[in-house]
Design a protein around this motif. Structure first.
Motif, mmCIF file in Angstrom:
data_model
loop_
_atom_site.group_PDB
_atom_site.id
_atom_site.type_symbol
_atom_site.label_atom_id
_atom_site.label_comp_id
_atom_site.label_asym_id
_atom_site.label_seq_id
_atom_site.Cartn_x
_atom_site.Cartn_y
_atom_site.Cartn_z
ATOM 1 N N GLU A 171 1.027 -1.197 0.020
ATOM 2 C CA GLU A 171 -0.283 -0.184 0.423
ATOM 3 C C GLU A 171 1.068 0.785 0.283
ATOM 4 O OE1 GLU A 171 -3.238 2.487 2.687
ATOM 5 O OE2 GLU A 171 -2.479 0.929 2.760
ATOM 6 N N PRO B 255 -2.810 -2.855 -2.000
ATOM 7 C CA PRO B 255 -3.567 -1.380 -1.417
ATOM 8 C C PRO B 255 -5.024 -0.569 -1.560
ATOM 9 C CG PRO B 255 -2.098 -2.340 -3.791
ATOM 10 C CD PRO B 255 -2.655 -3.271 -3.014
ATOM 11 N N ARG B 256 -5.751 -1.454 -1.766
ATOM 12 C CA ARG B 256 -7.293 -1.580 -2.131
ATOM 13 C C ARG B 256 -7.776 -3.142 -1.582
ATOM 14 N NH1 ARG B 256 -7.802 0.789 -5.671
ATOM 15 N NH2 ARG B 256 -8.344 -0.865 -7.349
ATOM 16 N N ASP C 106 -9.970 -5.112 -2.968
ATOM 17 C CA ASP C 106 -10.670 -5.322 -4.623
ATOM 18 C C ASP C 106 -10.344 -6.523 -5.107
ATOM 19 O OD1 ASP C 106 -8.908 -5.003 -5.873
ATOM 20 O OD2 ASP C 106 -9.664 -3.576 -6.877
ATOM 21 N N TYR D 200 -6.061 -7.243 -6.103
ATOM 22 C CA TYR D 200 -5.064 -7.091 -5.553
ATOM 23 C C TYR D 200 -5.340 -8.231 -4.104
ATOM 24 C CZ TYR D 200 -4.737 -1.832 -6.268
ATOM 25 O OH TYR D 200 -4.215 -0.847 -7.215
ATOM 26 N N MET E 218 -9.091 0.315 4.762
ATOM 27 C CA MET E 218 -9.261 1.128 5.384
ATOM 28 C C MET E 218 -11.185 0.552 4.446
ATOM 29 S SD MET E 218 -8.674 4.695 5.218
ATOM 30 C CE MET E 218 -6.840 5.621 4.580
ATOM 31 N N GLU F 299 -17.954 -3.290 1.851
ATOM 32 C CA GLU F 299 -16.518 -3.362 1.655
ATOM 33 C C GLU F 299 -15.511 -4.893 2.328
ATOM 34 O OE1 GLU F 299 -15.545 1.443 1.354
ATOM 35 O OE2 GLU F 299 -14.948 0.437 3.300
#
Length: 264
Positions: free
Chosen positions: A45, A73-74, A76, A79, A95, A101
């Protein structure tokens, strides 16, 4: 197939202490994997570590007998699928503010029918000392899923998120949480407000039976947080260890430094 000792220990209520890898150097990773930390997280990240390099780091850590995690990094599917196929033993997802999420991240880490992770790759099985067939059969049980609570919104939704099936641990990034707590005019939260927010996270974890953890910078803070009930503890990073010791030596020798790197 190799078991995930960190996942098993957390489930048994045992604290697990690890550190962050930000340099992306295989030599450093091989050394760090033999120091004695319970786990090492490769940070994708906030570092320039690329995909190919990350795969080499996962392999070096796994071959040393240490548990390798990846902070994506996120949260989803793309990744998460990619780091797991590259051989990570688990994920740290930043996050996570909402239940939706969280569900997306969990599903991406699990093969059907539990989730929607697609079947493929080769390095994942090697890092678990397994055949491909055994990996596909047991990966859902051994992959560690750690979700990060880093905002007041995430804290407000904590109990719903922490109680979701498939959440193995929660991790607080204190810098991001503090930044997200700033008032509209930029005023920082007071220490009392920040500690109260941490208290809500810890309480939600205990209520849901989900281990919670936090990033700290000293061994004293590790001991303090474990005594409070935190379990998944990150101590600094290999980058910080290097810079801090170098700064100590430079200071002791009264040498002129080129700048302040204390933030790393």
């Amino acid at each position: 197939m190799r078991r995930n000792p960190v996942k098993a220990a957390l489930k048994a209520g045992q604290p697990q202490v690890g550190t962050w890898l930000s340099l992306g150097d295989v030599f450093a990773a091989r050394l760090m994997a033999r120091i004695g930390f319970n786990w090492l997280t490769v940070d994708l990240e906030h570092s320039p570590i690329g995909w190919n390099n990350a795969g080499l780091l996962f392999g070096a850590i796994a071959d040393a007998g240490c548990t390798c995690l990846a902070r994506v990094p996120r949260g989803d599917h793309d990744y998460i699928k990619r780091v797991l196929d590259a051989g990570a033993h688990g994920i740290v997802v930043p996050m996570i503010n909402t239940v939706e999420e969280a569900k997306i991240a969990i599903a991406a880490a699990k093969y059907p029918p539990t989730g929607n992770r697609s079947v493929g790759g080769a390095m994942h099985a090697m890092n678990f000392d397994a055949t491909a067939g055994d990996y596909y059969k047991h990966a859902n049980d051994e992959i560690l899923v750690v979700l990060q609570t880093e905002s007041p919104e995430g804290v407000a939704n904590a109990e719903e998120i922490y109680s979701l099936p498939g959440v193995d641990a929660i991790f607080v990034g204190p810098n991001d949480l503090a930044a997200q707590m700033r008032a509209p005019d930029g005023t920082e939260a007071t220490p009392e407000e920040f500690n109260a927010m941490l208290g809500r996270i810890l309480a939600a974890g205990k209520k849901c039976g989900t281990p919670v953890g936090i990033h700290v910078q000293t061994e004293v803070q590790v001991q303090q947080r474990i005594a409070e009930g935190w379990q998944f503890i990150a101590l600094g990073s290999e980058l910080r260890f290097m810079v801090t010791e170098a700064q100590r030596l430079v200071s002791a020798l009264n040498l002129k430094t080129g700048g302040d790197l204390a933030r790393y």
